[in-house]
Design an enzyme around this catalytic site. Structure first.
Site, PDB file in Angstrom:
ATOM      1  N   TYR A  48      10.638   2.738  15.560  1.00 38.20           N
ATOM      2  CA  TYR A  48       9.177   2.590  15.575  1.00 38.20           C
ATOM      3  C   TYR A  48       8.621   2.379  16.984  1.00 38.20           C
ATOM      4  CZ  TYR A  48       4.581   1.349  13.806  1.00 38.20           C
ATOM      5  OH  TYR A  48       3.231   1.338  13.542  1.00 38.20           O
ATOM      6  N   LYS A  83      12.130  -2.423   9.581  1.00 40.62           N
ATOM      7  CA  LYS A  83      11.430  -2.007  10.803  1.00 40.62           C
ATOM      8  C   LYS A  83      11.728  -2.900  11.995  1.00 40.62           C
ATOM      9  CE  LYS A  83       7.037  -1.928  10.548  1.00 40.62           C
ATOM     10  NZ  LYS A  83       6.762  -2.353   9.214  1.00 40.62           N
ATOM     11  N   ARG A 132       0.842  -1.205   0.000  1.00 34.80           N
ATOM     12  CA  ARG A 132       0.000   0.000   0.000  1.00 34.80           C
ATOM     13  C   ARG A 132       0.870   1.245   0.000  1.00 34.80           C
ATOM     14  NH1 ARG A 132       2.644   1.979   3.241  1.00 34.80           N
ATOM     15  NH2 ARG A 132       2.714   1.654   5.485  1.00 34.80           N
ATOM     16  N   ASP A 159      -1.999   5.681  13.243  1.00 25.48           N
ATOM     17  CA  ASP A 159      -2.951   4.559  13.364  1.00 25.48           C
ATOM     18  C   ASP A 159      -2.874   3.940  14.754  1.00 25.48           C
ATOM     19  OD1 ASP A 159      -0.412   3.472  12.770  1.00 25.48           O
ATOM     20  OD2 ASP A 159      -1.185   1.926  11.403  1.00 25.48           O
ATOM     21  N   HIS A 206       2.053   7.518  11.245  1.00 21.60           N
ATOM     22  CA  HIS A 206       2.304   7.238  12.672  1.00 21.60           C
ATOM     23  C   HIS A 206       1.155   7.719  13.550  1.00 21.60           C
ATOM     24  CE1 HIS A 206       6.383   5.624  12.473  1.00 21.60           C
ATOM     25  NE2 HIS A 206       6.584   6.465  11.472  1.00 21.60           N
ATOM     26  N   GLY A 235       8.596   1.053   3.188  1.00 24.36           N
ATOM     27  CA  GLY A 235       7.417   1.837   3.560  1.00 24.36           C
ATOM     28  C   GLY A 235       6.195   1.541   2.704  1.00 24.36           C
ATOM     29  N   ASP A 274      -1.900  -1.005   7.635  1.00 21.16           N
ATOM     30  CA  ASP A 274      -1.389  -1.754   6.488  1.00 21.16           C
ATOM     31  C   ASP A 274      -2.220  -2.992   6.219  1.00 21.16           C
ATOM     32  OD1 ASP A 274       0.454   0.159   6.841  1.00 21.16           O
ATOM     33  OD2 ASP A 274       2.100  -1.157   7.398  1.00 21.16           O
ATOM     34  N   SER A 308      15.014   0.709   5.335  1.00 21.58           N
ATOM     35  CA  SER A 308      14.722   0.800   6.758  1.00 21.58           C
ATOM     36  C   SER A 308      13.972  -0.460   7.184  1.00 21.58           C
ATOM     37  CB  SER A 308      13.859   2.040   7.014  1.00 21.58           C
ATOM     38  OG  SER A 308      13.378   2.024   8.324  1.00 21.58           O
TER      39      SER A 308
HETATM   40  P1  ADP Z   1       8.023  -2.831   4.872  1.00 22.27           P
HETATM   41  O1  ADP Z   1       7.920  -1.353   5.018  1.00 22.27           O
HETATM   42  O2  ADP Z   1       8.297  -3.245   3.474  1.00 22.27           O
HETATM   43  O3  ADP Z   1       6.856  -3.561   5.473  1.00 22.27           O
HETATM   44  P2  ADP Z   1       9.513  -4.104   6.970  1.00 22.27           P
HETATM   45  O4  ADP Z   1      10.918  -3.905   7.410  1.00 22.27           O
HETATM   46  O5  ADP Z   1       8.437  -3.893   7.953  1.00 22.27           O
HETATM   47  O6  ADP Z   1       9.313  -3.232   5.687  1.00 22.27           O
HETATM   48  O7  ADP Z   1       9.337  -5.607   6.435  1.00 22.27           O
HETATM   49  C1  ADP Z   1      10.225  -6.154   5.495  1.00 22.27           C
HETATM   50  C2  ADP Z   1      10.489  -7.604   5.833  1.00 22.27           C
HETATM   51  O8  ADP Z   1       9.328  -8.411   5.494  1.00 22.27           O
HETATM   52  C3  ADP Z   1      11.603  -8.214   5.006  1.00 22.27           C
HETATM   53  O9  ADP Z   1      12.874  -7.952   5.575  1.00 22.27           O
HETATM   54  C4  ADP Z   1      11.253  -9.706   5.047  1.00 22.27           C
HETATM   55  O10 ADP Z   1      11.643 -10.284   6.267  1.00 22.27           O
HETATM   56  C5  ADP Z   1       9.724  -9.675   5.012  1.00 22.27           C
HETATM   57  N1  ADP Z   1       9.189  -9.817   3.630  1.00 22.27           N
HETATM   58  C6  ADP Z   1       8.366  -8.977   3.004  1.00 22.27           C
HETATM   59  N2  ADP Z   1       8.048  -9.435   1.763  1.00 22.27           N
HETATM   60  C7  ADP Z   1       8.694 -10.606   1.606  1.00 22.27           C
HETATM   61  C8  ADP Z   1       8.783 -11.585   0.554  1.00 22.27           C
HETATM   62  N3  ADP Z   1       8.138 -11.441  -0.603  1.00 22.27           N
HETATM   63  N4  ADP Z   1       9.564 -12.662   0.760  1.00 22.27           N
HETATM   64  C9  ADP Z   1      10.223 -12.828   1.916  1.00 22.27           C
HETATM   65  N5  ADP Z   1      10.169 -11.953   2.934  1.00 22.27           N
HETATM   66  C10 ADP Z   1       9.427 -10.854   2.801  1.00 22.27           C
HETATM   67  P1  NG1 Z   2       5.440   0.365   7.240  1.00 22.64           P
HETATM   68  O1  NG1 Z   2       6.704   0.246   7.971  1.00 22.64           O
HETATM   69  O2  NG1 Z   2       5.479   1.333   6.166  1.00 22.64           O
HETATM   70  O3  NG1 Z   2       4.898  -0.966   6.803  1.00 22.64           O
HETATM   71  C1  NG1 Z   2       4.361   1.110   9.625  1.00 22.64           C
HETATM   72  C2  NG1 Z   2       3.215   0.399  10.344  1.00 22.64           C
HETATM   73  C3  NG1 Z   2       1.877   1.120  10.173  1.00 22.64           C
HETATM   74  C4  NG1 Z   2       1.992   2.610  10.452  1.00 22.64           C
HETATM   75  C5  NG1 Z   2       3.176   3.186   9.649  1.00 22.64           C
HETATM   76  C6  NG1 Z   2       3.417   4.637   9.935  1.00 22.64           C
HETATM   77  C7  NG1 Z   2       3.534  -2.020  10.396  1.00 22.64           C
HETATM   78  C8  NG1 Z   2       3.155  -3.334   9.828  1.00 22.64           C
HETATM   79  N1  NG1 Z   2       3.024  -0.941   9.839  1.00 22.64           N
HETATM   80  O4  NG1 Z   2       4.262   0.938   8.238  1.00 22.64           O
HETATM   81  O5  NG1 Z   2       0.910   0.523  11.028  1.00 22.64           O
HETATM   82  O6  NG1 Z   2       2.105   2.893  11.813  1.00 22.64           O
HETATM   83  O7  NG1 Z   2       4.388   2.482   9.930  1.00 22.64           O
HETATM   84  O8  NG1 Z   2       2.301   5.392   9.639  1.00 22.64           O
HETATM   85  O9  NG1 Z   2       4.291  -1.963  11.358  1.00 22.64           O
END
Ligand code: ADP
Ligand code: NG1
Length: 488
Positions: free
Chosen positions: A260, A252, A54, A63, A61, A161, A208, A250
């Site tokens: 976060y 998370k 999405r 929700d 920040h 993100g 999300d 980044s």
């Molecule tokens: P985002 O903002 O993309 O949600 P996060 O750091 O929260 O970033 O999550 C990313 C993590 O989610 C990756 O490091 C991996 O562990 C997992 N992930 C997401 N999509 C995939 C995928 N298609 N295959 C394997 N792992 C994935």
């Molecule tokens: P990202 O890191 O972009 O998936 C996170 C949080 C959301 C919201 C945003 C900031 C998760 C799964 N998602 O989004 O709930 O707080 O940061 O608006 O942690």
């Protein structure tokens, strides 16, 4: 479609993807996932589930503070191929991308997610456990756990993100639900996936998962919480949205204790202190979870903001000052979860409460201004102003931007965008810009030149990957189950 509807079950890719994407890559992509499944498990998958990433247009920040946000689903998504494997009794998980190593789990949903391992399959286990947590919580009959074979394929860039983690967690939850012969409503799935993704270590809000499950082609959604509900937002026809990745990754989960989750803790501490200053007794105040509850207590957003300005001070609070203000018991309660304990044990600077609170209240206000402007079909320039305001607040008050994101946002504006801001958690990842529809090509070209060409030359990004790095996007559809699909 709404919270009471079930996830769509479709039998053709055309019901989800547009003709151009099917032609260029999507049909072939599904065939690749099926082939990977056959190679790993020796037979075809029973079904596929997909859930999208999405882009959040505004409302960052907030929700997890109980405030509405305004995202839309994008075309990039995660596909999960699944089959029951009664004889193995195990959960086998593989990925089409070799970078993500396979793993096999016992089928007990009671097992813990090893958040410290940071393994990608943690998000798979989050989705798996979430299905059983929901059954337990809602007193529904739970089927006995069975073996499952799973292959994952994702196009949402990770750590950017655009919520690849929720796309994965939601696609798995929907696939597992279907494989076990269960059927929950979209609202139920959005709710439990928000909770179960927290097993990965981040104390996320529900934006999300809600949009990944409930997104719809053609409209953005105003997502409300407690309980989760969505309202369609028609975006101006004369405007378009462009996403750009600033290329600073980044992750998370890895940085949660200093980014976060620290922000989540700062907001809760601010809310408790405000509750006490506004006359709540210690017990009432310690139960406060969000800054929205303070607004509800004082009756209006302006009163809540005035209270924050009167009762919170600038700069950092150290642990001793907070203990004196709220009492040791309430202080320990805020840090009772393992994720929050990590925040406490790593915190050196202290907690910034006024700036975080002012961001939350002003951002919540901008979301409603943005939604109202869309409803009144005002000039999209006004939407750009709200988006610029949001970025400035994220940068200066919430401190969740970074140099690369600021540079990209500036590059969008200099290229003629009406407004631009970071999107998602920040500290890296993507920015989103609003542009006049007839300026899309010129903005893409100008930003490519001003921001990306030097980075391509420096080897930070390959020109081949630009299609998922800088692109215009439309509101796309949410989660779906695919049964009996032909790839020919
Ligand atoms: P985002 O903002 O993309 O949600 P996060 O750091 O929260 O970033 O999550 C990313 C993590 O989610 C990756 O490091 C991996 O562990 C997992 N992930 C997401 N999509 C995939 C995928 N298609 N295959 C394997 N792992 C994935
Ligand atoms: P990202 O890191 O972009 O998936 C996170 C949080 C959301 C919201 C945003 C900031 C998760 C799964 N998602 O989004 O709930 O707080 O940061 O608006 O942690």
């Amino acid at each position: 479609m709404g919270t009471d509807d079930e996830v769509r079950v479709v039998s053709s890719l055309e019901e989800i993807y547009d003709a151009a994407s099917l032609e260029t890559h999507t049909r072939a992509r599904y065939a690749t996932v099926r082939d990977a499944f056959v190679k790993a498990y020796g037979r075809e998958p029973d079904a596929f589930a997909r859930s999208p990433g999405r882009v959040n247009l505004i409302g960052e920040h907030i929700d997890y503070e109980g405030y509405s946000v305004l995202p839309m689903a994008i075309g990039l998504d995660t596909i999960v191929a699944i089959s029951v494997n009664a004889s193995s009794g195990k959960i086998a998980v593989g990925n089409t991308n070799e970078k993500y190593t396979p793993k096999t789990f016992e089928s007990s949903p009671e097992q813990d997610v090893d958040a410290a391992s940071l393994h990608w399959t943690n998000y798979v286990m989050c989705g798996y456990k979430g299905v059983f947590d929901f059954l337990k919580e809602s007193d529904k009959a739970s089927p006995a756990p069975v073996g499952l074979d799973i292959i994952v394929d994702g196009t949402v860039p990770t750590g950017s993100g655009l919520s690849s983690s929720s796309a994965l967690c939601c696609a798995v939850a929907v696939a597992v639900m279907h494989a076990l012969g269960l059927n929950f409503t979209q609202g139920e799935i959005a709710d439990f996936t928000c909770k179960c993704e927290r097993y990965s270590g981040t104390q996320s809000g529900g934006m999300d998962q809600a949009i990944s499950i409930m997104g719809e082609a053609g409209v953005a959604k105003l997502v409300d919480f407690n309980p989760i509900s969505t309202n369609d937002v028609n975006l101006p026809e004369e405007a378009a949205f462009i996403i750009g990745n600033c290329l600073a990754v980044s992750n998370k989960a890895e940085t949660a204790h200093e980014r976060y989750n620290l922000r989540v803790v700062e907001c809760r501490l601010a809310a408790i202190i405000l509750g006490l200053k506004l006359g709540m007794n210690a017990e009432e105040a310690s139960k406060i979870e969000t800054l929205k509850e303070i607004e509800d207590f004082v009756g209006s957003m302006s009163a809540a903001k005035a209270a924050a300005e009167e009762h919170l001070h600038e700069g950092y609070y150290d642990a001793r000052e907070i203990e004196e203000l709220i009492g040791v018991e309430a202080f320990m309660d805020v840090f009772s979860s393992p994720a929050s304990k990590l925040v406490l044990s790593h915190n050196e600077k202290g907690y910034k409460l006024l700036a975080r609170t002012l961001h939350v209240y002003s951002e919540a206000g901008r979301v409603h201004l943005f939604a109202a402007a869309c409803a009144m079909k005002v000039d999209p320039t006004e939407l750009g102003v709200y988006m610029n305001g949001s970025h400035e607040s994220c940068r200066a008050l919430y401190e969740c931007s970074c140099a690369e994101l600021d540079e990209l946002v500036d590059a969008f504006r200099a290229a003629g965008a009406l407004g631009a801001r970071l999107t998602g958690a920040g500290w890296g990842g993507c920015a989103v810009a609003i542009v006049a529809k007839d300026a899309v090509e010129s903005v893409l070209k100008a930003v490519h030149e001003s921001f990306y060409s030097s980075r391509i030359a420096a080897g930070l990004i390959s020109a081949d990957n630009m299609a998922t790095t800088l692109f215009a996007t439309l509101p796309s559809s949410g989660a779906a189950i695919l049964k009996g699909v032909s790839f020919a």
